[in-house]
Design an enzyme around this catalytic site. Structure first.
Site, short mmCIF file in Angstrom:
data_model
loop_
_atom_site.label_atom_id
_atom_site.label_comp_id
_atom_site.label_asym_id
_atom_site.label_seq_id
_atom_site.Cartn_x
_atom_site.Cartn_y
_atom_site.Cartn_z
N CYS A 1 -5.06 -3.56 3.05
CA CYS A 1 -4.75 -3.27 4.44
C CYS A 1 -5.95 -3.40 5.41
O CYS A 1 -6.28 -4.50 5.83
CB CYS A 1 -4.13 -1.88 4.54
SG CYS A 1 -3.18 -1.59 6.06
N GLU B 1 0.85 -1.18 0.00
CA GLU B 1 0.00 0.00 0.00
C GLU B 1 0.90 1.25 0.00
O GLU B 1 1.96 1.27 0.62
CB GLU B 1 -0.88 -0.01 1.25
CG GLU B 1 -1.86 1.14 1.35
CD GLU B 1 -2.70 1.11 2.60
OE1 GLU B 1 -3.80 1.69 2.58
OE2 GLU B 1 -2.29 0.49 3.61
N LYS C 1 -9.95 1.14 -2.43
CA LYS C 1 -10.04 0.71 -1.03
C LYS C 1 -11.37 1.13 -0.40
O LYS C 1 -11.72 2.31 -0.41
CB LYS C 1 -8.87 1.30 -0.25
CG LYS C 1 -8.79 0.87 1.21
CD LYS C 1 -7.57 1.48 1.88
CE LYS C 1 -7.44 1.06 3.34
NZ LYS C 1 -6.25 1.68 3.98
#
Length: 302
Positions: free
Chosen positions: A183, A62, A141
């Protein structure tokens, strides 16, 4: 800092036939800067270790090109109006290595439908490039890290900078279907269930876990998602003290569908190569049908 670990397999898996189907992956760990030029220079040096054709896929962390950059909106505009510095860099590296590149996240100021993200925000877009350098997939995301952590930063509010995405995404490749996550998504098991329902056999988890939350939860979350979905998880991470003042946990790892940590780089920038055993995935899925979110009849057979 590269550690290889393997836990005992069940008696059923020990009796499985020899494996023929394999995919070789390179997992990159970085300590990215706020400045794109410094981050890409570090990444370029690491990718230079890979010989052309040596791996099938490369996984990046990321925020690989800029971590906690105050200029995220400017970077996002430059990348969204056309292939910018970062996207062109990754496309070229895909061609040079002859590999798919799962490019962590890149800030993009436009959504996939080309509309501008309002309020000077960006989306954290996880991009996939094929070996010809073509951008073939994008996942934005969904779960933003708005969390209070007992470290020197203390208060993390990704929603101040980022707009959440609105849909999961998988991408077909020459070695199977890969689910895309980022994440903080790891803390939402239902999200991974959706990726598996869409056909994911391997799931990319580019990450920048804090040192505090990573030490407490990172490995157990990666292993849990792999076990629940009977799939491979490939987690490329940020590691170390960054020029933004952040400290990230590292521990990039590859976990098997049986929950084994096949390889892990604990700390520091670098790359490791490991092999995913796709026949192993099929054996685990046929042995333990729980990944299909079984019916009552299925439960009776487990």
């Amino acid at each position: 800092h590269l550690i290889r670990r393997q836990s005992p397999r069940s008696q059923v898996l020990m009796k499985a036939p020899p494996v023929n189907e394999t995919v070789v992956v390179a997992v990159v760990q970085l300590c990215s800067s706020q400045r794109v030029s410094l981050s890409l220079a570090q990444l370029s040096s690491i990718l230079a270790e890979l010989k052309p054709g040596a791996v099938d896929a490369i996984f990046l962390p990321e925020n690989f090109a800029a971590l906690a950059a105050p200029s995220a909106h400017q970077i996002g505009l430059a990348e969204a109006e056309g292939p910018g510095l970062i996207r062109n860099f990754i496309a070229q590296k895909a061609i040079e290595t002859g590999a798919y590149i799962f490019a962590g996240t890149v800030p993009l100021a436009r959504r996939a439908d080309r509309t501008l993200v309002p309020g000077r925000k960006v989306r954290a877009a996880s991009l996939v490039f094929d070996p010809c350098g073509e951008e073939i997939a994008r996942y934005d995301k969904q779960h933003l890290f708005d969390v209070d952590v007992q470290d020197q930063i203390g208060r993390y509010r990704e929603s101040d900078t980022f707009e959440p995405g609105d849909a999961p995404r998988v991408v077909p490749t020459s070695f199977g279907t890969v689910g895309l996550s980022v994440c903080y998504d790891l803390r939402f098991p239902e999200f991974f269930t959706r990726l598996t329902a869409l056909g994911a056999e391997v799931i990319a988890v580019p990450s920048a876990f804090t040192a505090v939350t990573g030490a407490a939860h990172f490995e157990i979350l990666v292993r849990a998602r792999a076990i629940e979905n009977a799939c491979f998880l490939v987690a490329a991470c940020q590691s170390g003290g960054h020029d933004s003042g952040r400290e990230t946990f590292g521990h990039s790892m590859v976990v098997s569908p049986w929950g084994e940590v096949l390889a892990c780089r604990e700390a520091g920038p670098g790359v490791f190569i490991t092999t995913l055993d796709l026949q192993d995935l099929r054996r685990v899925r046929s042995t333990l049908p729980s990944w299909r979110r079984p019916t009552t009849a299925d439960h009776a057979s487990v």
